[in-house]
Design a protein around this motif. Structure first.
Motif, PDB file in Angstrom:
ATOM      1  N   UNK A 386      58.195  12.677 -20.124  1.00  0.00           N
ATOM      2  CA  UNK A 386      58.839  11.641 -20.664  1.00  0.00           C
ATOM      3  C   UNK A 386      58.494  10.502 -20.027  1.00  0.00           C
ATOM      4  N   UNK A 387      57.337   9.407 -20.449  1.00  0.00           N
ATOM      5  CA  UNK A 387      57.340   8.268 -19.806  1.00  0.00           C
ATOM      6  C   UNK A 387      58.498   7.356 -19.843  1.00  0.00           C
ATOM      7  N   UNK A 388      58.876   6.624 -18.566  1.00  0.00           N
ATOM      8  CA  UNK A 388      59.988   5.841 -18.691  1.00  0.00           C
ATOM      9  C   UNK A 388      59.571   4.577 -18.126  1.00  0.00           C
ATOM     10  N   UNK A 389      60.536   3.425 -18.105  1.00  0.00           N
ATOM     11  CA  UNK A 389      60.139   2.088 -17.162  1.00  0.00           C
ATOM     12  C   UNK A 389      61.492   1.516 -16.932  1.00  0.00           C
ATOM     13  N   UNK A 390      61.232   0.668 -15.712  1.00  0.00           N
ATOM     14  CA  UNK A 390      62.452  -0.079 -15.408  1.00  0.00           C
ATOM     15  C   UNK A 390      62.576  -1.445 -16.176  1.00  0.00           C
ATOM     16  N   UNK A 391      63.704  -1.623 -16.685  1.00  0.00           N
ATOM     17  CA  UNK A 391      64.007  -2.881 -17.393  1.00  0.00           C
ATOM     18  C   UNK A 391      64.931  -3.634 -16.440  1.00  0.00           C
ATOM     19  N   UNK A 392      64.920  -4.835 -16.926  1.00  0.00           N
ATOM     20  CA  UNK A 392      65.702  -5.783 -15.958  1.00  0.00           C
ATOM     21  C   UNK A 392      66.239  -6.847 -17.045  1.00  0.00           C
TER      22      UNK A 392
END
Length: 441
Positions: A386-392
């Protein structure tokens, strides 16, 4: 939090004039389009050229493999992972695995928000794993250690630790602490980190409590499946363990520029797993070359050797970017597919906008234990990356971090994060996983 959120280490760390000139020259001449050969990854072995190369790729990740690394190794569809014919399952275990948990300025504000959108992927599993890379200390110690945030030292307060390691009362089951930052605050930091994990019911691996634990595996039993965890880090950022306490961290010369890859410590732990009757063996390996999207050939050789030795799943971390999954059919058991995750990326860190650094991976893995032709076996039944990323986002003066699933944002035209950054992350996923990730298209 600073108003301008740093994108990458190259933007924040102070490089010398000579280093900056070397980086600019390499960029103009495209000298480092492919991985630089005979380069150090261990800080203890780094020289000027190694450090310049590190600064270069922290902002310009290496997207090509070594010439002798055939990318076809990584392009098999995950459907090859399945239970063999005539296998009869009688119990199963769900695993989740993610990469680095690293402190970031103000992270404590994101407690119970950080994992909100991925909580089921992480914490619904029977066993959840990550690499924990920020030793715990009192807040005053942390402030003195990291100063204005422009240091390579990783440490955090208990408040940040709590935000990093759980969500609404659920926590990671197993955290690896055999990594290059675990000794940033000395033995005291190792002890404080282990106390924090004991206090919160988390199993730490890679930091033996006494000499008798050195070279021993950590054993976790779930649903009548006995799982052995083995661990090692390539180095300790040039920090030295006291002579009387060299047992404190599982450290091995995994990628030294001067000596061959040393797998003896990992093999010692694998043998311990076998003696303790483990059904399944997981190797947590802190290794690799930072900011490179493909593993080096010597890592591939080492990974195959460990799988043939008895490891069933390798969870790699340290490069801070995602790297491929390899589905390796073992010679020791032609029906067994060993899964090698060369790098899961950094789930959390203090860089906020560079697409290669905010992107990471969660794995959901189903194990099945049962019988085949009268023999008891445990296999990987299925695996889902599952590709994920950090959101701000901003809430008053607070900057909040949250982990998002990439697939939830592919069809959105948004400005935060921008569509261009989302598309760049998707390109990196396609680069590393190819046809494995058709569900994201």
């Amino acid at each position: 939090m600073p108003r301008h959120l740093p994108a990458s280490p190259a933007e924040v760390f102070r490089a010398s004039v000579r280093t900056r000139a070397a980086v600019q020259c390499a960029a103009w001449l495209r000298l480092w389009d492919r991985p630089l050969q005979d380069v150090a990854t261990d800080l203890e072995e780094m020289k000027f050229a190694d450090m310049a190369y590190w600064f270069y790729k922290s902002a310009r990740p290496i997207i090509k493999s070594e010439r002798n690394v055939p990318q076809i190794l990584f392009l098999h569809d995950r459907s090859v992972v399945k239970l063999p014919d005539e296998f009869r399952s009688d119990t199963s275990v769900a695993l989740s695995a993610s990469g680095d948990l690293i402190q970031a300025d103000g992270l404590e504000s994101s407690r119970d928000f950080l994992f909100e959108n991925v909580a089921s992927a992480l914490f619904d599993a029977d066993i959840s794993f990550a690499n924990y890379e920020s030793p715990v200390a009192d807040e005053e110690v942390v402030r003195r250690a990291i100063g204005d945030g422009r240091t390579a030292m990783m440490c955090c307060s208990f408040a940040q630790y709590s935000a990093l390691t759980g969500h609404r009362g659920r926590r990671f089951t197993v955290l690896n602490v055999a990594n290059n930052h675990i000794l940033d605050l000395g033995i005291e930091g190792v002890e404080a980190t282990r106390r924090a994990m004991a206090r919160t019911g988390i199993i730490d691996i890679g930091a033996p409590r006494h000499p008798g634990e050195y070279g021993r595996a950590n054993i976790v039993v779930k649903n009548q499946v006995t799982i052995g965890f083995v661990s090692a880090t390539f180095g300790l950022n040039a920090h030295q363990l006291p002579e009387s306490e060299t047992f404190r961290v599982h450290t091995a010369k995994l990628l030294s520029r001067y000596v061959p890859t040393d797998l003896a410590l990992l093999k010692m732990q694998i043998e311990d797993c076998k003696k303790q009757g483990c059904d399944f063996i997981i190797a947590s390996i802190h290794w690799g070359y930072e900011f490179e999207f493909f593993p080096r050939s010597r890592q591939i050789d080492a990974a195959h050797s460990l799988i043939e030795e008895g490891v069933d799943l390798i969870l790699g971390h340290h490069p801070h970017v995602i790297q491929p999954l390899e589905y390796y059919r073992t010679k020791r058991d032609p029906d067994r597919i060993g899964v090698i995750a060369y790098s899961l990326g950094s789930l959390t860190w203090g860089w906020y906008t560079a697409p290669h650094l905010v992107l990471s991976m969660i794995l959901n893995i189903q194990l099945s234990k049962g019988s085949r032709n009268g023999a008891r076996r445990t296999y990987i039944e299925s695996i889902k990356p599952i590709p994920v990323f950090r959101s701000i986002s901003c809430q008053g003066k607070r900057t909040l971090m949250r982990i998002e699933k990439l697939e939830d944002h592919l069809d959105q035209c948004t400005s935060s994060p921008s569509a261009a950054r989302i598309n760049q992350m998707k390109d990196y996923v396609d680069l590393v996983f190819g046809s494995q990730m058709k569900s994201l298209s």
